[in-house]
Design an enzyme around this catalytic site. Structure first.
Site, PDB file in Angstrom:
ATOM      1  N   ASP A 207      -1.771  -0.171   0.587  1.00  0.00           N
ATOM      2  CA  ASP A 207      -0.387  -0.420   1.014  1.00  0.00           C
ATOM      3  C   ASP A 207       0.308   0.936   1.069  1.00  0.00           C
ATOM      4  O   ASP A 207      -0.355   1.958   1.202  1.00  0.00           O
ATOM      5  CB  ASP A 207       0.299  -1.414   0.067  1.00  0.00           C
ATOM      6  CG  ASP A 207       1.369  -2.253   0.760  1.00  0.00           C
ATOM      7  OD1 ASP A 207       2.281  -1.660   1.359  1.00  0.00           O
ATOM      8  OD2 ASP A 207       1.290  -3.493   0.705  1.00  0.00           O
ATOM      9  N   HIS A 241       0.038   2.037   4.290  1.00  0.00           N
ATOM     10  CA  HIS A 241       0.956   1.555   5.324  1.00  0.00           C
ATOM     11  C   HIS A 241       1.947   2.642   5.721  1.00  0.00           C
ATOM     12  O   HIS A 241       2.224   2.825   6.893  1.00  0.00           O
ATOM     13  CB  HIS A 241       1.690   0.307   4.847  1.00  0.00           C
ATOM     14  CG  HIS A 241       0.791  -0.884   4.702  1.00  0.00           C
ATOM     15  ND1 HIS A 241       1.247  -2.128   4.288  1.00  0.00           N
ATOM     16  CD2 HIS A 241      -0.538  -1.036   4.921  1.00  0.00           C
ATOM     17  CE1 HIS A 241       0.238  -2.986   4.256  1.00  0.00           C
ATOM     18  NE2 HIS A 241      -0.850  -2.333   4.615  1.00  0.00           N
TER      19      HIS A 241
END
Length: 388
Positions: A207, A241
């Site tokens: 992430d 991300h």
């Protein structure tokens, strides 16, 4: 420790444990060659006051936790292994590509129940989860602490967010090697913290590499504590991300973020600098600066500011993003140089790019509802831009 603090040395070797709670004036030192590995036995993680995706609750203890302490540290050249994988902890996220199958329990019902409790103002003491529920704990979480140092160690196999200082003051995160590829395994997420230094760390995550936060929706507005004075220096980012991210749990606001001298490079890294917000979060996000950022490639954009993240316009709280400056950002490959989407009635304000160079860009900039954007000596695929 009875004397009021000290240095707890973990020697070379492997040690299996449940949750560890740090007290004031204690340095947990993980020696070179040492591995602290956390058990899969969920009963070893007692209920504590914590936050889960920006919402306060009583939940499983983070694997290493400190609450309202001063002068706490985790240091050394050893390894801290969360021991999480597609058979343990990660399947609770409910993704079919990591151990979960239809009919298995997952976080969704608990997540919805927690968010509903927060919107209704249920006291935190009554938001009880933990055993029999499926909200994964964080890896390392100093909560409401002062003077925190996390330095040198390698982190593997986190159940969820990895380094998550919350409501802390004077935090240093330095020289960490952070790798975990499970769902929501953000690298370092300072939340509602003041005076934070993140320096010389390596991130390879499932992430956001670094994500600055300040509480979600009603809970973020209730606690009303922004993140302020966050300095990021000399970090390296691979998968994730966002490299340096603000949001999305950012309802308490953020001000004064400074990132410099970082290197990012991965086809699995979405954006170098990423700001995500929406009309359910709201919050004032201001004074975000980055300079001397070298990017090999990212999948989406050099700079992404998006008010349409998750709930988008489905809310009554106005997101404000203003005073964002990127200086000497160099990108070798991206889908977009700029991906900027504000609301018509709440435009992004005052974005400046100075001496930036974007190469290998596949698509034209997306710039929607941005007020006062300034480009000075900015090139995209070799072409000088006079405006976005």
């Amino acid at each position: 420790m009875q004397a009021g603090g000290g240095r707890v040395v973990v020697p070379a070797g492997e040690f299996l444990t449940g949750a560890i709670e740090l007290k004031s004036n204690v340095n947990l030192h993980v020696s070179k060659g040492a591995t602290i590995r956390f058990t899969h036995d969920t009963s070893k993680y007692p209920l504590v006051f914590t936050r889960w995706e920006g919402t306060e609750l009583m939940n499983y203890s983070p694997f290493i936790y400190a609450f309202k302490q001063e002068n706490v540290a985790i240091t050394g050249e050893g390894t801290i292994d969360g021991n999480s994988d597609c058979d343990h902890w990660w399947p609770w996220n409910g993704r079919a590509n990591c151990g979960w199958k239809q009919g298995d329990p997952n976080k969704q019902d608990d997540r919805n129940r927690l968010l509903d409790m927060a919107e209704k103002g249920v006291p935190v003491s009554e938001r009880i989860f933990g055993q029999g529920h499926y909200l994964r704990p964080q890896f390392i979480q100093p909560y409401a602490c002062k003077n925190v140092l996390i330095e040198g160690v390698s982190l593997l196999g986190s159940p969820m967010w990895q380094v998550h200082p919350c409501l802390c003051t004077n935090v240093t995160v330095r020289g960490l090697n952070i790798s975990a590829f499970g769902p929501n395994t953000d690298g370092c997420d300072p939340e509602s913290c003041t005076d934070v230094l993140i320096k010389d760390c390596f991130f390879n995550t499932g992430d956001d590499c670094i994500a600055i936060k300040s509480g979600r929706n009603a809970d973020g507005r209730r606690t009303n504590t922004p993140s302020r004075n966050i300095v990021i220096q000399g970090c390296r980012m691979k998968d994730g991300h966002g490299g340096v991210t603000v949001g999305s749990e950012i309802s308490g606001g953020v001000s004064n973020v400074f990132a410099e001298n970082c290197h990012m490079d991965s086809p699995h890294l979405d954006s170098a600098v990423r700001i995500k917000n929406n009309a359910m979060r709201g919050g004032l996000l201001e004074n975000i600066y980055a300079r001397n950022i070298e990017v090999g490639q990212v999948a989406v954009a050099g700079l992404s500011i998006d008010f349409f993240y998750e709930e988008g316009q489905s809310g009554k709280f106005t997101p404000v993003v203003r005073n964002v400056e990127l200086r000497n950002l160099k990108v070798q490959k991206a889908e977009y140089a700029l991906f900027l989407r504000g609301f018509k009635d709440a435009p992004i304000q005052n974005v400046r790019l100075i001496e930036c160079d974007f190469n290998g860009v596949a698509k034209s900039n997306i710039v929607e509802n941005v007020k006062d954007i300034s480009l000075r000596d900015v090139h995209v695929n070799g072409k000088l831009l006079g405006s976005a």
